[in-house]
Design a protein around this motif. Structure first.
Motif, PDB file in Angstrom:
ATOM      1  N   HIS A   9       0.590  -1.255  -0.032  1.00  0.00           N
ATOM      2  CA  HIS A   9      -0.245   0.644   0.024  1.00  0.00           C
ATOM      3  C   HIS A   9       1.316   1.197  -0.363  1.00  0.00           C
ATOM      4  O   HIS A   9       1.930   0.940   0.656  1.00  0.00           O
ATOM      5  N   CYS A  11       0.508   5.533  -0.444  1.00  0.00           N
ATOM      6  CA  CYS A  11      -0.695   7.051  -0.684  1.00  0.00           C
ATOM      7  C   CYS A  11      -0.342   8.362  -0.606  1.00  0.00           C
ATOM      8  O   CYS A  11       1.481   8.128  -0.101  1.00  0.00           O
ATOM      9  N   GLY A  48       1.365   5.137   4.006  1.00  0.00           N
ATOM     10  CA  GLY A  48       1.546   4.099   3.720  1.00  0.00           C
ATOM     11  C   GLY A  48       2.399   2.892   4.019  1.00  0.00           C
ATOM     12  O   GLY A  48       3.500   3.602   3.920  1.00  0.00           O
ATOM     13  N   GLY A  68       4.942  -0.104  -5.088  1.00  0.00           N
ATOM     14  CA  GLY A  68       4.129   0.198  -4.917  1.00  0.00           C
ATOM     15  C   GLY A  68       2.566   0.511  -6.123  1.00  0.00           C
ATOM     16  O   GLY A  68       3.573   0.203  -7.495  1.00  0.00           O
ATOM     17  N   SER A 100      -4.241   6.405  -4.503  1.00  0.00           N
ATOM     18  CA  SER A 100      -4.712   6.643  -3.023  1.00  0.00           C
ATOM     19  C   SER A 100      -4.268   8.202  -2.503  1.00  0.00           C
ATOM     20  O   SER A 100      -3.427   8.612  -2.233  1.00  0.00           O
ATOM     21  N   PRO A 118      -8.703   3.966  -1.032  1.00  0.00           N
ATOM     22  CA  PRO A 118      -7.736   3.336  -1.452  1.00  0.00           C
ATOM     23  C   PRO A 118      -7.049   3.471  -2.345  1.00  0.00           C
ATOM     24  O   PRO A 118      -5.485   3.207  -3.151  1.00  0.00           O
ATOM     25  N   ASN A 121      -3.977   0.806  -4.529  1.00  0.00           N
ATOM     26  CA  ASN A 121      -4.474   0.034  -3.520  1.00  0.00           C
ATOM     27  C   ASN A 121      -5.199  -1.079  -3.707  1.00  0.00           C
ATOM     28  O   ASN A 121      -4.416  -2.581  -3.799  1.00  0.00           O
ATOM     29  N   ASP A 122      -6.043  -0.686  -3.931  1.00  0.00           N
ATOM     30  CA  ASP A 122      -7.657  -1.668  -4.671  1.00  0.00           C
ATOM     31  C   ASP A 122      -7.552  -2.876  -5.895  1.00  0.00           C
ATOM     32  O   ASP A 122      -7.941  -4.083  -5.948  1.00  0.00           O
ATOM     33  N   TYR A 144      -0.485  -3.720   4.751  1.00  0.00           N
ATOM     34  CA  TYR A 144      -1.519  -3.343   4.649  1.00  0.00           C
ATOM     35  C   TYR A 144      -2.825  -4.048   3.323  1.00  0.00           C
ATOM     36  O   TYR A 144      -3.631  -3.143   2.786  1.00  0.00           O
ATOM     37  N   MET A 148      -6.445  -3.535   0.958  1.00  0.00           N
ATOM     38  CA  MET A 148      -6.152  -3.486  -0.391  1.00  0.00           C
ATOM     39  C   MET A 148      -7.172  -4.549  -1.171  1.00  0.00           C
ATOM     40  O   MET A 148      -6.750  -5.284  -0.692  1.00  0.00           O
TER      41      MET A 148
END
Length: 372
Positions: A9, A11, A48, A68, A100, A118, A121-122, A144, A148
């Motif tokens: 993750h 962000c 993150g 990432g 994110s 998110p 990351n999703d 994380y 996700m």
């Protein structure tokens, strides 16, 4: 030291800074519709696990590769610019998704509140990490999965596939979690089932008590929440924390380190046979790492500005110490020390000190926080 891959993750954290010296009793008296709140500047930093733990490892002198995912948007440009400023790269750009971000409300006198999207990351999957990106790694840290979607849906199928693939290459693995919103899709996942499947492929499991309690003992979690206090103020290490650590070991991880807020960190390691299964590229002394446990109290921080990233950077210090071949108690002591440094800054990286600097402060009698 060898190569560490920090994946998962990432962000952008936007933290509005409240005026110095002001404190608030509760958030309800502050966030009132139509109310104007005078603020100072906003701190804008990457957040993150990939950024916090990965870049902290970079600052600690480790050879780190970041993996990432961002979108091709203005927020993604900021994230990639910050990361490249540390001499790190490896971020994936997907124009089909947004980057994110989190708005972090670090309100003086009140625990942090996160407004989180998110984004990319999703959509992060095991296939986003090619074999060539990890072939030379000694340690693979993933952070994380609870934030996700592709990593936690279908009982964590993607997460398990990724960890199993990494582990099969003789690479040591580390897994960190993040708090779950009980009302979200992630909050309805059977996390006990996910961890049963994933932990056999994890050498170093480094969650917080709150995260792990929610996933493995939901009734106890609800009990603590109903008390309306910081969980760290209520927990009993032997009755509440150790059982979760033992269950994690039973599920297959080789070492568990549980972050317990102001109470410190509790660690538990498995037997020599299991410890011998830690990634063969690490210089782990099996005798020094087998059947160990303990609680490391927190060191007193010079000043507390924000807890943002404190858990992540403490794990960075722990992993950096592991890479140096230190024994468990020393690794955990350095982790707690780095956490005390992190909270002196509004961002995750501004207050960090090297392992040598931390050890010097400890040797000189750095005060521990008093028992609660």
């Amino acid at each position: 030291m060898g190569v560490i891959v920090s994946a998962g993750h990432i962000c952008l954290d936007i933290t509005p800074v409240f005026p110095h010296g002001r404190k608030y009793d509760d958030i309800s008296s502050l966030l009132i519709p139509g109310k104007l709140i005078a603020m100072d500047h906003a701190d804008v930093h990457t957040g993150g696990s990939v950024a916090n733990t990965g870049l902290a490892l970079k600052k600690l002198g480790c050879d780190v590769r970041l993996l990432g995912k961002t979108g091709d948007d203005p927020i993604g440009e900021i994230v990639r610019s910050i990361v490249s400023g540390y001499g790190a790269g490896g971020l994936i750009v997907d124009p089909a998704v947004s980057t994110s971000y989190s708005v972090v409300l670090a309100i003086p006198g009140v625990d942090r509140v996160f407004l989180h999207n998110p984004g990319a990351n999703d959509t992060f999957r095991s296939a986003d990490i090619p074999d060539e990106a990890i072939e030379d790694a000694d340690l693979f840290h993933f952070g994380y999965p609870s934030l996700m979607k592709c990593m936690y849906e279908r009982d964590g199928e993607e997460l398990v596939e990724l960890l199993e693939r990494v582990k099969s290459k003789g690479i040591a693995t580390s897994l960190d979690l993040a708090a779950v919103d009980p009302d979200s899709e992630a909050g309805r996942i059977d996390w006990d089932r996910v961890l049963r499947k994933a932990l056999p492929y994890v050498d170093f499991f480094v969650p917080s008590f709150e995260e792990l309690c929610y996933m493995l003992d939901r009734d106890k979690y609800r009990h603590f929440v109903s008390r309306g206090k910081d969980m760290a103020e209520c927990i009993d290490i032997e009755k509440d924390v150790r059982p979760l650590a033992l269950r994690s070991i039973e599920y297959g991880c080789r070492t568990v380190l549980i972050k317990c807020g102001v109470r410190g960190m509790f660690y538990l390691t498995s037997d020599s046979e299991a410890i011998s299964g830690i990634g063969c590229r690490l210089k782990i002394d099996i005798n020094k790492w087998s059947n160990k446990s303990g609680l490391q109290k927190c060191y007193k921080a010079d000043e507390v500005r924000s807890g943002t990233g404190a858990g992540d950077t403490s794990i960075a210090a722990f992993l950096a110490a592991v890479m140096k071949g230190y024994e468990p108690a020393r690794c955990v002591s350095l982790a707690c020390a780095e956490g005390a440094c992190c909270v002196t800054s509004y961002d995750a990286l501004g207050g960090l000190q090297t392992l040598d600097e931390l050890e010097e402060r400890i040797a000189n009698g750095w005060d521990l926080m008093e028992d609660m």
